[in-house]
Design a protein around this motif. Structure first.
Motif, mmCIF file in Angstrom:
data_model
loop_
_atom_site.group_PDB
_atom_site.id
_atom_site.type_symbol
_atom_site.label_atom_id
_atom_site.label_comp_id
_atom_site.label_asym_id
_atom_site.label_seq_id
_atom_site.Cartn_x
_atom_site.Cartn_y
_atom_site.Cartn_z
ATOM 1 N N TYR A 1 0.855 -1.188 0.000
ATOM 2 C CA TYR A 1 0.000 0.000 0.000
ATOM 3 C C TYR A 1 0.888 1.235 0.000
ATOM 4 C CZ TYR A 1 -3.896 3.108 0.827
ATOM 5 O OH TYR A 1 -4.843 4.090 0.688
ATOM 6 N N PHE A 2 0.693 2.109 -0.987
ATOM 7 C CA PHE A 2 1.580 3.252 -1.202
ATOM 8 C C PHE A 2 0.897 4.561 -0.797
ATOM 9 C CE2 PHE A 2 2.982 0.037 -4.204
ATOM 10 C CZ PHE A 2 4.373 0.093 -4.096
ATOM 11 N N THR A 3 1.716 5.448 -0.207
ATOM 12 C CA THR A 3 1.282 6.815 0.065
ATOM 13 C C THR A 3 2.448 7.763 -0.221
ATOM 14 O OG1 THR A 3 2.004 7.018 2.380
ATOM 15 C CG2 THR A 3 -0.111 5.920 1.980
ATOM 16 N N LEU A 4 2.156 9.024 -0.364
ATOM 17 C CA LEU A 4 3.201 10.032 -0.442
ATOM 18 C C LEU A 4 3.796 10.254 0.950
ATOM 19 C CD1 LEU A 4 1.455 12.704 -2.714
ATOM 20 C CD2 LEU A 4 3.331 11.190 -3.380
ATOM 21 N N ALA A 5 5.086 10.558 0.991
ATOM 22 C CA ALA A 5 5.705 10.910 2.268
ATOM 23 C C ALA A 5 5.329 12.330 2.670
ATOM 24 C CB ALA A 5 7.225 10.763 2.180
ATOM 25 N N GLN A 6 5.229 13.225 1.681
ATOM 26 C CA GLN A 6 4.869 14.612 1.917
ATOM 27 C C GLN A 6 3.946 15.092 0.790
ATOM 28 O OE1 GLN A 6 5.689 16.211 4.598
ATOM 29 N NE2 GLN A 6 7.359 14.948 5.396
ATOM 30 N N VAL A 7 3.139 16.063 1.092
ATOM 31 C CA VAL A 7 2.381 16.753 0.049
ATOM 32 C C VAL A 7 3.001 18.129 -0.126
ATOM 33 C CG1 VAL A 7 0.244 15.493 0.456
ATOM 34 C CG2 VAL A 7 0.681 17.609 1.721
ATOM 35 N N ASN A 8 2.956 18.636 -1.350
ATOM 36 C CA ASN A 8 3.470 19.975 -1.639
ATOM 37 C C ASN A 8 2.545 20.662 -2.623
ATOM 38 O OD1 ASN A 8 4.338 19.147 -4.333
ATOM 39 N ND2 ASN A 8 6.028 18.074 -3.307
ATOM 40 N N GLU A 9 2.962 21.803 -3.135
ATOM 41 C CA GLU A 9 2.102 22.604 -4.002
ATOM 42 C C GLU A 9 1.810 21.933 -5.338
ATOM 43 O OE1 GLU A 9 6.330 23.782 -4.894
ATOM 44 O OE2 GLU A 9 5.143 23.261 -3.130
ATOM 45 N N THR A 10 2.553 20.886 -5.706
ATOM 46 C CA THR A 10 2.332 20.224 -6.997
ATOM 47 C C THR A 10 1.625 18.874 -6.848
ATOM 48 O OG1 THR A 10 4.482 19.101 -6.963
ATOM 49 C CG2 THR A 10 4.409 21.318 -7.920
ATOM 50 N N THR A 11 1.387 18.390 -5.639
ATOM 51 C CA THR A 11 0.753 17.094 -5.412
ATOM 52 C C THR A 11 -0.688 17.275 -4.937
ATOM 53 O OG1 THR A 11 1.346 16.922 -3.071
ATOM 54 C CG2 THR A 11 2.993 16.178 -4.681
ATOM 55 N N PRO A 12 -1.496 16.217 -5.020
ATOM 56 C CA PRO A 12 -2.811 16.266 -4.381
ATOM 57 C C PRO A 12 -2.665 16.382 -2.866
ATOM 58 C CG PRO A 12 -2.667 14.454 -5.959
ATOM 59 C CD PRO A 12 -1.281 14.966 -5.762
ATOM 60 N N SER A 13 -3.721 16.845 -2.188
ATOM 61 C CA SER A 13 -3.668 17.021 -0.736
ATOM 62 C C SER A 13 -3.780 15.700 0.013
ATOM 63 C CB SER A 13 -4.787 17.962 -0.286
ATOM 64 O OG SER A 13 -6.050 17.459 -0.689
ATOM 65 N N ASP A 14 -4.349 14.691 -0.636
ATOM 66 C CA ASP A 14 -4.481 13.363 -0.027
ATOM 67 C C ASP A 14 -3.254 12.526 -0.364
ATOM 68 O OD1 ASP A 14 -5.224 10.927 1.004
ATOM 69 O OD2 ASP A 14 -7.155 10.835 -0.038
ATOM 70 N N LYS A 15 -2.560 12.011 0.649
ATOM 71 C CA LYS A 15 -1.318 11.267 0.431
ATOM 72 C C LYS A 15 -1.538 9.875 -0.148
ATOM 73 C CE LYS A 15 1.420 13.409 4.145
ATOM 74 N NZ LYS A 15 2.194 13.133 5.382
ATOM 75 N N LYS A 16 -2.688 9.281 0.061
ATOM 76 C CA LYS A 16 -2.925 7.883 -0.312
ATOM 77 C C LYS A 16 -2.887 7.715 -1.833
ATOM 78 C CE LYS A 16 -6.792 7.622 2.084
ATOM 79 N NZ LYS A 16 -6.728 8.852 2.931
ATOM 80 N N LEU A 17 -2.101 6.676 -2.295
ATOM 81 C CA LEU A 17 -1.913 6.444 -3.726
ATOM 82 C C LEU A 17 -2.557 5.160 -4.226
ATOM 83 C CD1 LEU A 17 1.829 7.527 -4.078
ATOM 84 C CD2 LEU A 17 -0.222 8.871 -4.569
ATOM 85 N N GLY A 18 -2.579 4.111 -3.410
ATOM 86 C CA GLY A 18 -3.235 2.893 -3.869
ATOM 87 C C GLY A 18 -2.533 1.621 -3.442
ATOM 88 N N TYR A 19 -3.117 0.501 -3.893
ATOM 89 C CA TYR A 19 -2.665 -0.833 -3.485
ATOM 90 C C TYR A 19 -2.178 -1.614 -4.696
ATOM 91 C CZ TYR A 19 -2.960 -5.705 -1.943
ATOM 92 O OH TYR A 19 -2.683 -7.023 -1.664
ATOM 93 N N ASP A 20 -0.994 -2.219 -4.553
ATOM 94 C CA ASP A 20 -0.398 -3.063 -5.597
ATOM 95 C C ASP A 20 -0.317 -4.495 -5.083
ATOM 96 O OD1 ASP A 20 2.176 -4.492 -6.638
ATOM 97 O OD2 ASP A 20 1.807 -2.975 -8.155
ATOM 98 N N ASN A 21 -0.743 -5.450 -5.916
ATOM 99 C CA ASN A 21 -0.659 -6.861 -5.535
ATOM 100 C C ASN A 21 0.100 -7.634 -6.611
ATOM 101 O OD1 ASN A 21 -2.069 -8.881 -3.411
ATOM 102 N ND2 ASN A 21 -1.858 -9.894 -5.395
ATOM 103 N N ASP A 22 1.129 -8.385 -6.184
ATOM 104 C CA ASP A 22 1.988 -9.132 -7.099
ATOM 105 C C ASP A 22 2.000 -10.606 -6.716
ATOM 106 O OD1 ASP A 22 2.740 -6.634 -8.213
ATOM 107 O OD2 ASP A 22 4.242 -6.387 -6.641
ATOM 108 N N LEU A 23 1.647 -11.447 -7.668
ATOM 109 C CA LEU A 23 1.616 -12.896 -7.464
ATOM 110 C C LEU A 23 2.587 -13.537 -8.452
ATOM 111 C CD1 LEU A 23 0.191 -15.321 -6.020
ATOM 112 C CD2 LEU A 23 -1.404 -15.340 -7.962
ATOM 113 N N VAL A 24 3.515 -14.371 -7.949
ATOM 114 C CA VAL A 24 4.531 -14.995 -8.791
ATOM 115 C C VAL A 24 4.601 -16.489 -8.503
ATOM 116 C CG1 VAL A 24 6.974 -15.081 -9.407
ATOM 117 C CG2 VAL A 24 5.904 -12.877 -8.905
ATOM 118 N N LEU A 25 4.484 -17.284 -9.556
ATOM 119 C CA LEU A 25 4.632 -18.738 -9.470
ATOM 120 C C LEU A 25 5.894 -19.123 -10.232
ATOM 121 C CD1 LEU A 25 3.445 -21.563 -8.713
ATOM 122 C CD2 LEU A 25 2.285 -21.507 -10.942
ATOM 123 N N LYS A 26 6.787 -19.873 -9.579
ATOM 124 C CA LYS A 26 8.066 -20.224 -10.204
ATOM 125 C C LYS A 26 8.306 -21.722 -10.086
ATOM 126 C CE LYS A 26 12.950 -18.902 -10.338
ATOM 127 N NZ LYS A 26 13.991 -17.988 -9.789
#
Length: 428
Positions: A353-378
């Motif tokens: 689950y990813f978020t921004l560490a900081q918000v600034n004048e060029t980013t959205p005010s909400d830090k939350k970015l989303g969820y990544d799921n990776d499945l690997v079969l070897k």
């Protein structure tokens, strides 16, 4: 450029020199070892929102890439030598082709590795040439093995080893061409990389390493002045029975190529516990960012030549942190589990689950970015071959859509199938 008969003569000379080189190596076989290894890696990828969110209704892209390597290694008591030619291509992208066939590229063959190590004293080696720099868990200096090209460095490195210590000191110097009039270089690339790395084994369970890296860049393509960013850090691993703990902490200071003072840091922590055939784990990572992009100090941490795909999600949304996070930095929390299905087959799932560490004048005010799921079969079907299949999806927030400027994205997913062969062709 070599054309016509000159090209043929050049190829003949190259074959002669190479044959002479092999014969010389084999003549020393009484006190040496000569090995020829090959690597062939094909990967099929089905991309729909890979690297960037795709608009709803976009047709997925299907890509097949191939890596071909042939490594020649020679080693005796006082000398180590390795030469690895490499060809990397996308099926069908050749420049020399017609409607009836594909003939190749104008320049598809490259040198991945080419270095020599010379024994210096009882415990030291001096390594010179193009080589991989792989240290600790590859957060800062890595091989970037997901990329079919990989990454290697033209470097001079001194290596010293004892029972409890490993100490390396290295330097690089990059030049755009054989022009003696100046040393101009692309400011987006590191002109010189200098480092010291020391690892101490306190016990069979606990290792600790410390590193310092000075990376120099120019401000423009017509300026020779170097600005050095200093990165100092600690990396440690602790293993006890089934428990494994890893942590690292890096701090950056100095100046970036805009002459701004740098004050940034990165921290990582990972804990896993083996329980039978299942190994669950959790972790977190923090890369500092800028609250104000116009302030006099730069707080965005630079991961230098560290691995991206391995740590920041298989969808590869975060590789250029200045661009991809608008200098906001990155925080992510993750969990994973490894399952040993059989002796040759394994399954791994990781959620981040990813978020921004900081918000600034060029980013959205909400830090939350989303969820990544990776499945690997070897499945490793032999000592020289493995088949790997991976599937990833990303659930973005409104903030990530704003950062990537994609208003109405479809479902972001990525599928790949990879076949790898690594046989040893000859060993004397």
């Amino acid at each position: 450029m070599i054309i016509g008969s000159e090209r043929s003569q050049s190829i003949s000379r190259t074959k002669y020199i190479f044959t002479f080189f092999i014969v010389c190596l084999l003549s020393n076989s009484g006190f040496a070892q000569f090995t020829v290894d090959a690597q062939l890696r094909n990967r099929f990828e089905l991309r729909n929102g890979y690297r960037k969110l795709a608009a709803e209704g976009t047709t997925p892209a299907a890509v097949i890439s191939q890596r071909t390597r042939l490594s020649f290694s020679f080693e005796n008591e006082h000398l180590k030598l390795k030469i690895t030619p490499q060809d990397v291509r996308i099926w069908g992208d050749e420049q020399l082709s017609s409607s009836t066939g594909v003939y190749g590229d104008e320049a598809s063959l490259d040198l991945f590795e080419g270095y020599v190590q010379i024994k210096t004293g009882a415990k030291g080696w001096l390594s010179v040439g193009r080589q991989q720099l792989v240290y600790d868990n590859q957060r800062i200096l890595s091989a970037r093995n997901w990329n079919q090209n990989g990454i290697a460095y033209d470097a001079l490195i001194y290596k010293w080893q004892s029972d409890d210590w490993d100490i390396h000191a290295g330097t690089t110097w990059n030049t755009a061409g054989n022009n003696t009039a100046d040393n101009f270089y692309d400011p987006t690339r590191i002109k010189t990389l200098n480092f010291v790395w020391a690892k101490h084994r306190f016990s069979e369970s606990w290792n600790l390493s410390v590193s310092h890296i000075a990376s120099g860049v120019t401000q423009t393509e017509t300026d020779n002045k170097l600005f050095f960013k200093q990165t100092i850090g600690l990396y440690t691993t602790f293993t006890k029975d089934r428990l494994n703990v890893m942590g690292n902490l890096y701090y950056q200071f100095g100046k970036n190529n805009s002459a701004k003072k740098v004050s940034a840091w990165m921290a990582n922590f990972d804990l896993k516990y083996q329980s039978g055939k299942i190994t669950p784990g959790i972790g977190l990572s923090y890369l500092s960012g800028n609250k104000n992009t116009n302030e006099k100090n730069d707080h965005l941490f630079d991961v230098l030549y560290g691995s991206r795909h391995r740590f920041y999600g298989s969808m590869d949304y975060f590789s250029n942190f200045s661009k991809d996070t608008k200098q906001g930095g990155l925080v992510y929390y993750y969990f994973y589990f490894d399952v040993k299905i059989t002796a040759k087959t394994s399954l791994k799932n990781m959620g981040q689950y990813f978020t921004l560490a900081q918000v600034n004048e060029t980013t959205p005010s909400d830090k939350k970015l989303g969820y990544d799921n990776d499945l690997v079969l070897k499945h490793k079907f032999s000592d020289w071959g493995a088949l790997e299949c991976g599937y990833s999806f990303f659930l973005p927030t409104r903030s990530l859509k704003t950062l990537q400027e994609v208003v109405d994205p479809g479902f972001a997913q990525f599928l790949y199938l990879q076949l790898t062969f690594v046989p040893t062709l000859f060993k004397n």
